[in-house]
Scaffold this active site. Sequence first.
Site, PDB file in Angstrom:
ATOM      1  N   GLU A 290       0.634  -1.142  -0.044  1.00  0.00           N
ATOM      2  CA  GLU A 290      -0.026  -0.031  -0.054  1.00  0.00           C
ATOM      3  C   GLU A 290       0.953   1.258   0.010  1.00  0.00           C
ATOM      4  O   GLU A 290       0.642   2.092  -0.561  1.00  0.00           O
ATOM      5  CB  GLU A 290      -0.931   0.005   1.196  1.00  0.00           C
ATOM      6  CG  GLU A 290      -1.741   1.201   1.167  1.00  0.00           C
ATOM      7  CD  GLU A 290      -2.789   1.027   2.504  1.00  0.00           C
ATOM      8  OE1 GLU A 290      -3.439   2.155   2.821  1.00  0.00           O
ATOM      9  OE2 GLU A 290      -2.934  -0.013   2.960  1.00  0.00           O
ATOM     10  N   ARG A 291       2.069   1.227   0.763  1.00  0.00           N
ATOM     11  CA  ARG A 291       2.735   2.302   0.723  1.00  0.00           C
ATOM     12  C   ARG A 291       3.662   2.649  -0.442  1.00  0.00           C
ATOM     13  O   ARG A 291       3.433   3.819  -0.979  1.00  0.00           O
ATOM     14  CB  ARG A 291       3.963   2.338   1.985  1.00  0.00           C
ATOM     15  CG  ARG A 291       3.044   2.327   3.437  1.00  0.00           C
ATOM     16  CD  ARG A 291       3.867   2.038   4.386  1.00  0.00           C
ATOM     17  NE  ARG A 291       3.061   1.909   5.574  1.00  0.00           N
ATOM     18  CZ  ARG A 291       3.251   1.264   6.773  1.00  0.00           C
ATOM     19  NH1 ARG A 291       4.289   0.528   6.944  1.00  0.00           N
ATOM     20  NH2 ARG A 291       2.531   1.552   8.033  1.00  0.00           N
TER      21      ARG A 291
END
Length: 432
Positions: A290-291
């Site tokens: 996600e990052r």
Amino acid sequence: MSALCVSLLRSRCCARFAWTSPLSSFRNYSEYAKSRTSKVSSSPETDHIIYGEDHFSMRASLRKIIDKEINPFVDKWEEDEQFPAHRVFKILGQAGFLGVDKPTEYGGLGLDFTYTVAIAEELGNIRCGGVPMGIGVQSSMSTPALARFGTDELKREFLAPTIAGDLVACLGVSEPGAGSDVANIKTNAIRKGDDYVINGGKMWITNGCQADWMCLLANTSDGHPHRNKSLICLPMKFPGVHVAKKIKKIGMKSSDTAQIYFEDVRVPCKYLIGEEGMGFIYQMLQFQEERMWGVANVLAPMQTAIQETIDYTRQRKIFNQSVLDNQVVHFRLAELETEVELLRSLLYRTVDQYVKGIDATKLASMAKLKAGRLVREVMDSCLQYWGGMGFTSEVFISRLFRDTRLLSIGAGADEVMLAVICKYMGTLPAKK
């Protein structure tokens, strides 16, 4: 050797190895440099750090969908404070963009994570932040653990239709008292017979008002907070699931964000993802992707902000000259462009390590931290040069200013990224 001999030797060498300056046929160095660039530079498709021709081809196909099916409707969706997730996801699913790195047996393309990053970059060309965020939750935030650790039955029931765009997914981690502090969540899933009985609540859930199922993180036992949690596929239509409200936000307006409560929700134990008690670990792995996705997705908005600011300040006159002609302005834009390219390089290095199976936690945290801070710097600086127009809702820079502020908060706040980096540096104080 006499001076005469040295002179003769030099003259003979020069005659034998006669050299004419390449600049001689050009009027200036700039003209020469341009000619060299045109001869030696290779196309992006063949000279990229992590992308190949297929990546760029995929991005071009996605861009056509963005230009035809998404961008013409963004302003309306921003007004409505919700985009039609089922319709948009079905279009993307049919084109194969919701599971590029997921297994082919469940409808994915079976490609590596570099393709997911390429898609995230291209989605940054959508003219708002809310729609790409919703797409990212669907494709890259709620499904990695399911794809990696779920049973075949679970994948066929939830992963395959999510990749196809038939189901809308959301991720249920954050709570009113536990955002970045994931270990402190209070939602419980207590095993009773063949079911889990779920009570608690989730906050700031992207796609929450439209979702068909949630990848839920809940406490399934007592004990250490890193070993007592599990991920569960939770159908949102089950009795006891209550969407309390759609949360109003200062940005990301086209993305619906929900507060959700669970009251004695019974879910079959077979909906458990992987092993019981491994949910915290699984979620940390999901956060990694996600990052990186978030960093990739913000590159195009920063480029757009800089370029549109250049275009505006070039034609905007003040004190008998364009705003852009002021050294403080064009120097500042050059600084920002430099920082964006440095961030891009950091991201590509991080992704390269990740796909090679090397621990990329430290670099991913650095990239996320830098992206969140840089995007604020870019948008604030660019908005300043728009003057009064920048403080209105009539120009794109103001939407970017609002939407991108979330990056330093969501998926682990800047302060959490700093703590992770310090842990890898060996400078984080031990807990007392």
